[in-house]
Design a protein around this motif. Structure first.
Motif, PDB file in Angstrom:
ATOM      1  N   GLY A  86       0.806  -1.206   0.000  1.00  0.00           N
ATOM      2  CA  GLY A  86       0.000   0.000   0.000  1.00  0.00           C
ATOM      3  C   GLY A  86       0.842   1.260   0.000  1.00  0.00           C
ATOM      4  N   GLY A  87       0.170   2.405  -0.159  1.00  0.00           N
ATOM      5  CA  GLY A  87       0.858   3.690  -0.203  1.00  0.00           C
ATOM      6  C   GLY A  87       0.881   4.364   1.152  1.00  0.00           C
ATOM      7  N   LYS A 136      10.309 -15.941  -2.291  1.00  0.00           N
ATOM      8  CA  LYS A 136      10.373 -14.938  -3.352  1.00  0.00           C
ATOM      9  C   LYS A 136       8.984 -14.698  -3.928  1.00  0.00           C
ATOM     10  N   PRO A 137       8.558 -13.455  -4.018  1.00  0.00           N
ATOM     11  CA  PRO A 137       7.232 -13.196  -4.602  1.00  0.00           C
ATOM     12  C   PRO A 137       7.205 -13.501  -6.098  1.00  0.00           C
ATOM     13  N   LYS A 138       6.103 -14.058  -6.544  1.00  0.00           N
ATOM     14  CA  LYS A 138       5.880 -14.261  -7.977  1.00  0.00           C
ATOM     15  C   LYS A 138       5.084 -13.109  -8.574  1.00  0.00           C
ATOM     16  N   LEU A 139       4.479 -12.287  -7.705  1.00  0.00           N
ATOM     17  CA  LEU A 139       3.719 -11.129  -8.162  1.00  0.00           C
ATOM     18  C   LEU A 139       3.810 -10.045  -7.108  1.00  0.00           C
ATOM     19  N   LEU A 140       4.038  -8.804  -7.578  1.00  0.00           N
ATOM     20  CA  LEU A 140       4.011  -7.624  -6.726  1.00  0.00           C
ATOM     21  C   LEU A 140       2.911  -6.706  -7.228  1.00  0.00           C
ATOM     22  N   VAL A 141       2.099  -6.199  -6.305  1.00  0.00           N
ATOM     23  CA  VAL A 141       1.044  -5.248  -6.663  1.00  0.00           C
ATOM     24  C   VAL A 141       1.184  -4.061  -5.723  1.00  0.00           C
ATOM     25  N   GLY A 142       1.393  -2.867  -6.282  1.00  0.00           N
ATOM     26  CA  GLY A 142       1.656  -1.707  -5.445  1.00  0.00           C
ATOM     27  C   GLY A 142       0.824  -0.504  -5.811  1.00  0.00           C
ATOM     28  N   ALA A 143       0.674   0.397  -4.830  1.00  0.00           N
ATOM     29  CA  ALA A 143      -0.009   1.667  -5.040  1.00  0.00           C
ATOM     30  C   ALA A 143       0.821   2.772  -4.404  1.00  0.00           C
ATOM     31  N   SER A 144       0.910   3.916  -5.086  1.00  0.00           N
ATOM     32  CA  SER A 144       1.583   5.095  -4.571  1.00  0.00           C
ATOM     33  C   SER A 144       3.038   4.760  -4.198  1.00  0.00           C
ATOM     34  N   MET A 145       3.482   5.097  -2.979  1.00  0.00           N
ATOM     35  CA  MET A 145       4.849   4.765  -2.603  1.00  0.00           C
ATOM     36  C   MET A 145       5.093   3.259  -2.655  1.00  0.00           C
ATOM     37  N   ASP A 192      -7.444   2.846  -4.421  1.00  0.00           N
ATOM     38  CA  ASP A 192      -7.063   1.434  -4.263  1.00  0.00           C
ATOM     39  C   ASP A 192      -5.751   1.351  -3.492  1.00  0.00           C
ATOM     40  N   ASN A 193      -5.793   1.740  -2.217  1.00  0.00           N
ATOM     41  CA  ASN A 193      -4.539   1.940  -1.498  1.00  0.00           C
ATOM     42  C   ASN A 193      -3.798   0.648  -1.157  1.00  0.00           C
ATOM     43  N   VAL A 194      -4.511  -0.438  -0.933  1.00  0.00           N
ATOM     44  CA  VAL A 194      -3.870  -1.745  -0.721  1.00  0.00           C
ATOM     45  C   VAL A 194      -4.565  -2.703  -1.686  1.00  0.00           C
ATOM     46  N   PRO A 195      -4.128  -2.758  -2.946  1.00  0.00           N
ATOM     47  CA  PRO A 195      -4.920  -3.392  -4.020  1.00  0.00           C
ATOM     48  C   PRO A 195      -4.893  -4.918  -4.036  1.00  0.00           C
ATOM     49  N   SER A 196      -5.390  -5.523  -2.953  1.00  0.00           N
ATOM     50  CA  SER A 196      -5.399  -6.987  -2.864  1.00  0.00           C
ATOM     51  C   SER A 196      -6.385  -7.613  -3.845  1.00  0.00           C
ATOM     52  N   ARG A 197      -7.490  -6.919  -4.112  1.00  0.00           N
ATOM     53  CA  ARG A 197      -8.458  -7.459  -5.066  1.00  0.00           C
ATOM     54  C   ARG A 197      -7.827  -7.600  -6.449  1.00  0.00           C
ATOM     55  N   ALA A 198      -7.046  -6.602  -6.851  1.00  0.00           N
ATOM     56  CA  ALA A 198      -6.363  -6.680  -8.150  1.00  0.00           C
ATOM     57  C   ALA A 198      -5.388  -7.851  -8.166  1.00  0.00           C
ATOM     58  N   ASN A 250     -11.337   2.371   1.087  1.00  0.00           N
ATOM     59  CA  ASN A 250     -10.994   1.462  -0.013  1.00  0.00           C
ATOM     60  C   ASN A 250     -10.108   0.314   0.450  1.00  0.00           C
ATOM     61  N   VAL A 251      -9.356   0.522   1.534  1.00  0.00           N
ATOM     62  CA  VAL A 251      -8.572  -0.589   2.085  1.00  0.00           C
ATOM     63  C   VAL A 251      -9.518  -1.675   2.603  1.00  0.00           C
ATOM     64  N   GLY A 252     -10.603  -1.258   3.239  1.00  0.00           N
ATOM     65  CA  GLY A 252     -11.553  -2.221   3.780  1.00  0.00           C
ATOM     66  C   GLY A 252     -12.173  -3.105   2.721  1.00  0.00           C
ATOM     67  N   SER A 253     -12.443  -2.548   1.549  1.00  0.00           N
ATOM     68  CA  SER A 253     -13.033  -3.355   0.481  1.00  0.00           C
ATOM     69  C   SER A 253     -12.047  -4.356  -0.092  1.00  0.00           C
ATOM     70  N   ASN A 254     -10.750  -4.121   0.139  1.00  0.00           N
ATOM     71  CA  ASN A 254      -9.715  -5.043  -0.347  1.00  0.00           C
ATOM     72  C   ASN A 254      -9.352  -6.126   0.657  1.00  0.00           C
ATOM     73  N   ARG A 255      -9.640  -5.900   1.930  1.00  0.00           N
ATOM     74  CA  ARG A 255      -9.204  -6.832   2.979  1.00  0.00           C
ATOM     75  C   ARG A 255      -9.612  -8.287   2.730  1.00  0.00           C
ATOM     76  N   PRO A 256     -10.844  -8.560   2.306  1.00  0.00           N
ATOM     77  CA  PRO A 256     -11.222  -9.972   2.136  1.00  0.00           C
ATOM     78  C   PRO A 256     -10.382 -10.729   1.120  1.00  0.00           C
ATOM     79  N   PHE A 257      -9.702 -10.011   0.233  1.00  0.00           N
ATOM     80  CA  PHE A 257      -8.956 -10.680  -0.831  1.00  0.00           C
ATOM     81  C   PHE A 257      -7.508 -10.982  -0.439  1.00  0.00           C
ATOM     82  N   ALA A 258      -7.078 -10.492   0.709  1.00  0.00           N
ATOM     83  CA  ALA A 258      -5.747 -10.821   1.222  1.00  0.00           C
ATOM     84  C   ALA A 258      -5.875 -11.983   2.199  1.00  0.00           C
ATOM     85  N   HIS A 259      -4.949 -12.919   2.112  1.00  0.00           N
ATOM     86  CA  HIS A 259      -4.948 -14.016   3.081  1.00  0.00           C
ATOM     87  C   HIS A 259      -4.371 -13.567   4.415  1.00  0.00           C
TER      88      HIS A 259
END
Length: 470
Positions: free
Chosen positions: A134-135, A156-165, A360-366, A408-417
């Motif tokens: 997240g940013g 090692k991550p196979k995918l990185l998803v970032g927002a802002s910083m 989409d500050n912590v874009p776990s859904r993406a 918007n972080v709250g809407s993403n929370r369910p998609f993070a393990h």
């Protein structure tokens, strides 16, 4: 089947596995390693609906529906109970081992010639790490400590998803297959406000004007193969670790205020945000974006073939461009990038790009969508999300913005393990930290995730084989 429906089916099975591992870590006598592997293999098979074989996906979900229903019937009451008890698991273990093996072998026979045992076994036993960042300006630097900790565990991550910083720090991690903390500290050591920011008034093409213009390519470009004369940098699709960057798009005609308003919102440094006369005005301007979803569009650069052609530094620059504070734009002679941005504007109906954290500050859904669209080759993944800009009573000055971000972080929370909300971070204004501040942030990141690392490591370790080949 739509991804939303797929999520509703898969998520309870994922929660059961996480619950089992948490309980077994807390109570080592709950199950032995073999019993844990049997249960987790059964849950993994129940989640399976597409398997990658020779660059194509084979759909197996419909065939596994009866097995999935049986797993839920047997294990959901036990594993999603507040207390997981061994005496309730034992009656299912022997039958589940035989049932899982028989179902997997029948799957091979049912899809003979299209799906190999090796592909099924690989999907059952191996889980990919997905890291979501997240940013929040300087609050994001503890993520570097998490990256170092993961690397020490061999993860090692196979995918990185970032927002802002978080998108800029994603580039630090994705530029190489391995993580080198000393090298990252060395990069930060070379940074300065003068290299990254200039208080210049320029035209704007694709971004929203602000007091400061971000020169990301000149600031960190040489670490990505961009020389002092500019030139083309790596595209998102060329990075050693697959990367998706969240950007906010402003719908055509929906910018709340004239462009000149944002350029004059603060003086020539984000430090002026501390001015009690400016701070409420700036908060109000940001709130106009964050509280009006009708004017904003979520854009995930790198999530599709066309946007994966975006210059990685440009993508991160737009994602970190905060209205009124930081402006990023493309002025160089680069017909390819100008064409890509113009095409994106036309396709998405937007006129400007800016900070991805606003929508989409912590874009776990993406991240979840990318996994389940098959972009990693496996759909067996663990999504670890990091949120530095969480609500903190110790920093009341930023509480209003943190509350807005939480929407918007709250809407993403369910998609993070697993989502870790950092309670101790650097200030959001520490965008260019000193070496001492960076090392402090790294330590905060390591300490923040240390409690959960045994869980992360156990979930990501390959499962031992419990099903013999057919």
């Amino acid at each position: 089947m739509r991804l939303k429906e797929r999520f509703q089916i898969i998520r309870p099975l994922e929660e059961m596995e996480i619950s089992l591992v948490r309980a077994s870590l807390a109570h080592p006598k709950l199950v032995d390693p073999h019993e844990e592997a049997v249960l987790r293999t059964a849950l993994s098979l129940a989640r399976m609906y597409r398997v990658r074989q020779d660059e194509r996906d084979v759909g197996v979900g419909a065939y596994l529906e009866p097995f999935r229903a049986e797993i839920e019937r047997r294990l959901k009451p036990v594993l999603l109970n507040p207390v997981v008890r061994r005496e309730l698991l034992l009656p299912h273990l022997r039958e589940l081992k035989e049932r899982t093996a028989n179902t997997a072998h029948q799957l091979v026979r049912r899809f003979e010639g299209r799906l190999s045992w090796e592909a099924i076994d690989r999907e059952l036993r191996n889980k990919a790490l997905v890291l979501v960042l997240g940013g929040g300006g300087g609050t994001a630097y503890p993520y570097l400590g998490v990256m170092a900790l993961l690397d020490e565990y061999g993860l090692k991550p196979k995918l990185l998803v970032g927002a802002s910083m978080g998108s800029i720090l994603s580039l630090f991690r994705s530029r190489l297959d391995h993580y080198d903390q000393d090298e990252v500290v060395g990069i930060v050591r070379t940074l300065s406000w003068r290299k990254l920011f200039r208080a210049v008034s320029t035209e704007n093409r694709y971004g929203v004007p602000a007091a400061l213009r971000l020169f990301l390519r000149s600031g960190i470009g040489r670490w990505f193969g961009v020389d002092s004369r500019g030139g083309e940098g790596p595209r998102l699709k060329d990075l050693p670790v697959k990367t998706i960057i969240a950007v906010s798009g402003i719908r055509r005609g929906k910018l709340p205020r004239p462009l000149e308003f944002y350029e004059r919102l603060i003086a020539a440094s984000p430090r002026h945000l501390m001015n009690p006369l400016i701070l409420p005005r700036w908060f109000a301007a940001i709130a106009e974006f964050a509280t009006r979803p009708d004017i904003m569009v979520k854009v995930h650069l790198g999530a599709d073939d066309e946007s994966a052609d975006f210059d990685a530094l440009d993508a991160a620059g737009f994602s970190a461009a905060l209205p009124g504070v930081i402006h990023y734009d493309i002025f160089r002679d680069d017909p390819r990038m100008h064409g890509l941005v113009s095409g994106l504007f036309e396709a998405r109906g937007v006129s400007r790009l800016m900070d991805g954290g606003l929508v989409d500050n912590v874009p776990s859904r993406a991240a979840w969508r990318a996994v389940h669209k098959g972009q990693l080759g496996t759909r067996n993944a663990f999504i670890l999300a990091l949120n530095g800009f969480s609500m903190k009573l110790r920093t009341p000055l930023w509480l209003a913005l943190e509350r807005l971000a939480e929407v918007n972080v709250g809407s993403n929370r369910p998609f993070a393990h697993l989502q870790h909300d950092f309670r101790r971070t650097l200030s959001p204004l520490v965008i260019v930290p000193s070496v001492e501040q960076l090392l402090e942030a790294v330590q905060l990141g390591r300490e923040g995730l240390a409690w959960d690392m045994p869980l992360v490591a156990r979930l990501l370790a390959p499962l031992p084989p419990v099903i013999p080949p057919p």
